[in-house]
Write a protein that holds these residues in place. Structure first.
Motif, mmCIF file in Angstrom:
data_model
loop_
_atom_site.group_PDB
_atom_site.id
_atom_site.type_symbol
_atom_site.label_atom_id
_atom_site.label_comp_id
_atom_site.label_asym_id
_atom_site.label_seq_id
_atom_site.Cartn_x
_atom_site.Cartn_y
_atom_site.Cartn_z
ATOM 1 N N LEU A 47 -6.647 71.455 17.615
ATOM 2 C CA LEU A 47 -5.400 70.772 17.682
ATOM 3 C C LEU A 47 -5.275 70.014 19.262
ATOM 4 O O LEU A 47 -5.653 70.427 20.142
ATOM 5 N N ASP A 48 -5.140 68.785 19.012
ATOM 6 C CA ASP A 48 -5.015 67.899 20.134
ATOM 7 C C ASP A 48 -3.759 67.187 20.012
ATOM 8 O O ASP A 48 -3.816 65.936 19.412
ATOM 9 N N THR A 49 -2.529 67.270 20.664
ATOM 10 C CA THR A 49 -1.444 66.366 20.324
ATOM 11 C C THR A 49 -1.413 65.116 20.988
ATOM 12 O O THR A 49 -0.291 64.246 20.936
ATOM 13 N N TYR A 50 -2.501 64.838 21.940
ATOM 14 C CA TYR A 50 -2.372 63.458 22.436
ATOM 15 C C TYR A 50 -2.879 62.440 21.456
ATOM 16 O O TYR A 50 -2.646 61.437 21.358
ATOM 17 N N LEU A 51 -3.819 63.037 20.531
ATOM 18 C CA LEU A 51 -4.419 62.209 19.301
ATOM 19 C C LEU A 51 -3.605 62.346 18.120
ATOM 20 O O LEU A 51 -3.444 61.340 17.380
ATOM 21 N N ASN A 137 -10.501 61.115 16.895
ATOM 22 C CA ASN A 137 -9.819 61.056 15.585
ATOM 23 C C ASN A 137 -10.338 59.904 15.033
ATOM 24 O O ASN A 137 -10.118 58.549 15.361
ATOM 25 N N THR A 138 -10.542 59.934 13.703
ATOM 26 C CA THR A 138 -11.173 58.827 12.953
ATOM 27 C C THR A 138 -9.966 57.883 12.398
ATOM 28 O O THR A 138 -10.290 56.707 11.813
ATOM 29 N N ARG A 139 -8.788 57.934 12.595
ATOM 30 C CA ARG A 139 -7.333 57.323 12.129
ATOM 31 C C ARG A 139 -6.922 56.754 13.158
ATOM 32 O O ARG A 139 -6.420 55.421 12.841
ATOM 33 N N ASN A 140 -6.983 56.938 14.249
ATOM 34 C CA ASN A 140 -6.474 56.473 15.480
ATOM 35 C C ASN A 140 -6.871 54.913 15.843
ATOM 36 O O ASN A 140 -8.021 54.695 16.002
ATOM 37 N N ASN A 143 -6.073 54.811 21.615
ATOM 38 C CA ASN A 143 -6.289 56.025 21.977
ATOM 39 C C ASN A 143 -6.838 56.797 20.960
ATOM 40 O O ASN A 143 -6.555 58.159 20.663
ATOM 41 N N PRO A 144 -8.201 56.663 20.434
ATOM 42 C CA PRO A 144 -8.863 57.377 19.221
ATOM 43 C C PRO A 144 -9.169 58.500 19.964
ATOM 44 O O PRO A 144 -10.057 59.473 19.072
ATOM 45 N N ALA A 145 -9.772 58.594 21.291
ATOM 46 C CA ALA A 145 -10.619 59.850 21.717
ATOM 47 C C ALA A 145 -9.861 60.189 22.855
ATOM 48 O O ALA A 145 -9.035 59.857 23.471
ATOM 49 N N GLN A 146 -10.346 61.560 23.143
ATOM 50 C CA GLN A 146 -9.872 62.398 24.346
ATOM 51 C C GLN A 146 -11.021 63.143 25.004
ATOM 52 O O GLN A 146 -11.809 63.554 24.220
ATOM 53 N N ALA A 147 -11.150 63.055 26.108
ATOM 54 C CA ALA A 147 -12.094 63.566 26.956
ATOM 55 C C ALA A 147 -11.431 65.087 27.477
ATOM 56 O O ALA A 147 -10.402 65.407 27.521
ATOM 57 N N ARG A 148 -12.570 65.764 27.216
ATOM 58 C CA ARG A 148 -12.274 67.360 27.548
ATOM 59 C C ARG A 148 -13.169 67.665 28.969
ATOM 60 O O ARG A 148 -14.502 67.726 28.910
#
Length: 272
Positions: A47-51, A137-140, A143-148
Motif C-alpha cells: 500500500l502506497d497512497t502517494y501512488l 505503479n504501471t498505471r500512473n 508520479n508513477p514511482a516512489q522512492a523508499r
C-alpha cells in the motif's frame, strides 16, 4: 663423532621446539562465523497512497545473506544481514500492477547466554536497519514511482535450541526485531518529485519516525538440519513494515518460506 652428531641433533630439535613455540604463541583466537544463504518466496501486500489508494497483492522473491560473527570466548556477537527483494503485485480488479524492489542492510550487536549445557542459546541487543528501494505503479502517468529510503534503530533478540531428530542434529532458531525510532524519506501529500528535486522545495521530506507512526515487526523461524558436512535451512519469514507520515500511508506485508544452506567456519589470525 657421536658426540658431535648428538649435539647437532639436539640443536635441531631445540630449534624446531622454539619455532613451534613461537608459531603457537603467534596464533590468536579467531572468529567463529555462521553464515546462511537463503532464498525466500511468498505472498506480499503493498500500500502506497502517494501512488494509489488501492492495496496490491502478489508474489515476493527475496535473497538473504545472514551472518553471525563471534570472537573466541567473547559473550558478544555481531550480526550482518543483506537482503534484496522484488515484488510484483496486482490490484483487486486485475487491471493494474505495482512493482517494488528493496535492499536492506542490517548491523546488530548482541549479548549471548548459554543454558542447558549449550543446548539453549539466547542473544539480545540492538540493530540498525538501512533500507533503499522503490515502488513503481504501471498505471500512473504523473508520479508513477516512489522512492523508499529509511534508517531504523530496533531492539532485537534470538533464541536457538539444539536437539536430535533420530540421527540428524537439528537447531531450531527464532529471532525478532521491533523498530523503535528512525528516519525516512517521504514526499508530502500532493507534492511532486519535480518540486522536491528540480525546484528544491523542501516540505518535511525527511521525517523522524517512531513505533507510534511507523509500527513495524520482523520475525524469522528456521530449522537447521545437518547431514554430514552439509547443513540445510528451512524456515518462515514474516516482515511487516508500515508508516503514516505527511498525510500518506505506506505498508509492505511479507509472509514467505525460506530455504538455504548454512556454513560454520573459523577465521584464525596468525601474527608473523
Amino acid at each position: 663423532m657421536n658426540t658431535i652428531r648428538t649435539l647437532i641433533l639436539s640443536a635441531l630439535m631445540l630449534a624446531v621446539a622454539v619455532a613451534y613455540g613461537q608459531s603457537a604463541d603467534s596464533v590468536r583466537a579467531g572468529k567463529e562465523v555462521v553464515n546462511a544463504q537463503m532464498i525466500g518466496v511468498g505472498a506480499a501486500e503493498i500500500l502506497d497512497t502517494y501512488l494509489s489508494p488501492e492495496k496490491y497483492k502478489g508474489t515476493e522473491l527475496r535473497y538473504i545473506s545472514h551472518t553471525i560473527r563471534r570472537r573466541g570466548a567473547s559473550r558478544w556477537s555481531r550480526m550482518l544481514v543483506h537482503q534484496g527483494s522484488f515484488i510484483y503485485a496486482d490490484n483487486r480488479s486485475g487491471n493494474g500492477g505495482e512493482m517494488a524492489g528493496m535492499y536492506t542492510f542490517t548491523y546488530g550487536l548482541h549479548h549471548n547466554w548459554c543454558f542447558l549445557g549449550g543446548a539453549l542459546r539466547v542473544m539480545a541487543g540492538g540493530q540498525a536497519d538501512a533500507e533503499a528501494g522503490f515502488v513503481y505503479n504501471t498505471r500512473n502517468g504523473n508520479n508513477p514511482a516512489q522512492a523508499r529510503l529509511a534508517l531504523n534503530i530496533a531492539p532485537s533478540a534470538a533464541a536457538a535450541y539444539g536437539f536430535r531428530l533420530g540421527r540428524v542434529p537439528v537447531w531450531a532458531r527464532y529471532e525478532a526485531s521491533v523498530p523503535l525510532f528512525g528516519l525516512m524519506f517521504s514526499p508530502n501529500y500532493g507534492q511532486s518529485y519535480y518540486e522536491i528535486f528540480s525546484r528544491g522545495d523542501y516540505d518535511h521530506n525527511v521525517v523522524p519516525t517512531t513505533f507510534v507512526c511507523a509500527p513495524s515487526f520482523r520475525q524469522m523461524f528456521t530449522l537447521d538440519f545437518t547431514f554430514g558436512r552439509t547443513t540445510l535451512r528451512l524456515g518462515y519469514l514474516g516482515d511487516f513494515r508500515q508508516a503514516a507520515v505527511n498525510n500518506l500511508k505506506y505498508h509492505t506485508y511479507s509472509n514467505m518460506l525460506l530455504i538455504g544452506f548454512v556454513r560454520h567456519f573459523k577465521l584464525t589470525r596468525i601474527i608473523p
